[in-house]
Design a protein around this motif. Structure first.
Motif, PDB file in Angstrom:
ATOM      1  N   THR A 155       0.845  -1.190   0.000  1.00 59.11           N
ATOM      2  CA  THR A 155       0.000   0.000   0.000  1.00 59.11           C
ATOM      3  C   THR A 155       0.882   1.241   0.000  1.00 59.11           C
ATOM      4  O   THR A 155       2.010   1.232   0.472  1.00 59.11           O
ATOM      5  CB  THR A 155      -0.932   0.014   1.217  1.00 59.11           C
ATOM      6  N   SER A 180      -0.849  -0.010  -4.434  1.00 59.95           N
ATOM      7  CA  SER A 180      -1.962   0.939  -4.424  1.00 59.95           C
ATOM      8  C   SER A 180      -1.410   2.343  -4.553  1.00 59.95           C
ATOM      9  O   SER A 180      -0.315   2.647  -4.081  1.00 59.95           O
ATOM     10  CB  SER A 180      -2.777   0.812  -3.128  1.00 59.95           C
ATOM     11  N   ILE A 207     -11.798  -0.665  -2.764  1.00 54.49           N
ATOM     12  CA  ILE A 207     -10.456  -1.243  -2.842  1.00 54.49           C
ATOM     13  C   ILE A 207     -10.530  -2.767  -2.846  1.00 54.49           C
ATOM     14  O   ILE A 207      -9.794  -3.437  -3.583  1.00 54.49           O
ATOM     15  CB  ILE A 207      -9.587  -0.749  -1.666  1.00 54.49           C
ATOM     16  N   GLN A 230      -7.582   0.174   2.972  1.00 51.04           N
ATOM     17  CA  GLN A 230      -6.652  -0.686   2.250  1.00 51.04           C
ATOM     18  C   GLN A 230      -6.187  -1.859   3.109  1.00 51.04           C
ATOM     19  O   GLN A 230      -6.041  -2.979   2.620  1.00 51.04           O
ATOM     20  CB  GLN A 230      -5.461   0.144   1.747  1.00 51.04           C
TER      21      GLN A 230
END
Length: 337
Positions: A155, A180, A207, A230
């Protein structure tokens, strides 16, 4: 080299309110007499400094961190690389490069014992010592324990930490690396230049749905630098025995929040044997020489890159931090002084 009578430093003019955007108006650049070193101290002419997301959190007096918060009316601090100008009593030679924690100023007085002397041959560019690679290496290798064949989710993949974490995961043998980020432009950089196989976009839909499409067989390892939605999505797709390294909380840090709570299903954790490991660099300082050696080899061989942007002039430092928090750049954000 001649030392001027005054230099410039950046101070926190007023403490920003939590959960409100940071602006250049929260800072002031002032002229101040160049400090004089005493015995056992070094006078260092700073050459380049780093800005990082945690600096926004340090502006919150209520943040419970291992570092002291910034004080309104005083100069900020952070990692910098500089050249020794004077060293009364020894400890270093004039002209040596050192790394220390007194950035945000053009000249700094540093205790010799607290300055890390740099090998000029270790990395192709001395500024690379300011990468967030040690945190990335620590999180991938020790936190998430990435192994050959793993499907890995990183992430905050376009930041100073994430842009290196994905590369490191690939070096460790990961079969599929997913990141991400917050914009299609960054997503293209991640897949075209930094070795990511797929990207989930913040703001482009749930997500978890995007991640399920990118990792239909689930996740073996997660390097989490964001938290929030996330992290929850990654937990939903974690395979049995998955390993999570929790290395940051950008979902809160970007606004200076003192906490970043996430609701977690502990039944799922135990049923699937998932490991969540909070891990911070101050507990793993021994990774720095290990990472530096790996980084140097990788940069010279072309197996690693150092994504970063450099702004010039100490007066640009406040804007550099604001732009980092706004997500404008890929990789580390540095300021040449």
């Amino acid at each position: 080299m001649p030392v001027p009578a005054v230099h410039r430093e950046v101070r926190l003019a007023v403490r920003p309110r939590p959960a409100r955007p940071l602006s250049v108006d929260h800072f002031e650049v002032v002229e101040f007499p160049v400090p004089e070193p005493g015995p056992g101290q070094l006078l260092v002419r700073n050459r380049v400094m780093a800005v990082t997301a945690v600096m926004r959190t340090l502006m919150n007096s209520e943040a419970d961190l291992f570092m002291p918060p910034y004080v309104a009316g005083e100069a900020l601090w952070g990692l910098a690389v500089g050249e020794v100008v004077a060293a009364p009593g020894g400890g270093a030679e004039a002209g040596e490069l050192v790394e220390h924690r007194f950035g945000w100023r053009e000249y700094a007085v540093v205790d010799a014992a607290e300055a890390h002397r740099l090998d000029p041959e270790a990395l192709p560019d001395p500024a690379a010592h300011l990468s967030q690679g040690p945190s990335a290496w620590m999180g991938v290798v020790r936190g998430a324990e990435v192994r050959s064949g793993d499907t890995v989710f990183v992430t905050g993949a376009a930041g100073g930490v994430g842009s290196l974490a994905g590369q490191i995961a690939r070096l460790r043998g990961a079969k599929r690396v997913i990141g991400s980020t917050g914009s299609p432009r960054k997503a293209e950089v991640l897949t075209r230049e930094l070795g990511y196989d797929a990207v989930v976009l913040r703001g482009a839909g749930p997500i978890e749905e995007q991640l399920r499409e990118a990792a239909p067989d689930g996740l073996d390892a997660v390097f989490d630098n964001v938290g929030g939605e996330q992290l929850r999505a990654a937990l939903a797709l974690a395979r049995r025995g998955a390993r999570f390294a929790i290395v940051g909380a950008l979902s809160g840090q970007a606004t200076g929040a003192a906490t970043a709570p996430v609701e977690i299903d502990t039944v799922a954790l135990t049923a699937r044997g998932i490991t969540l490991r909070g891990i911070a660099l101050y507990d793993h300082m021994d990774v720095i020489p290990e990472w530096t050696a790996e980084f140097g080899r990788g940069l010279r061989a072309g197996t690693l890159t150092f994504p970063h942007v450099r702004l010039s002039g100490i007066e640009r430092a406040p804007r550099a931090l604001c732009e980092l928090l706004e997500g404008r750049h890929v990789g580390a954000v540095l300021v040449d002084l």
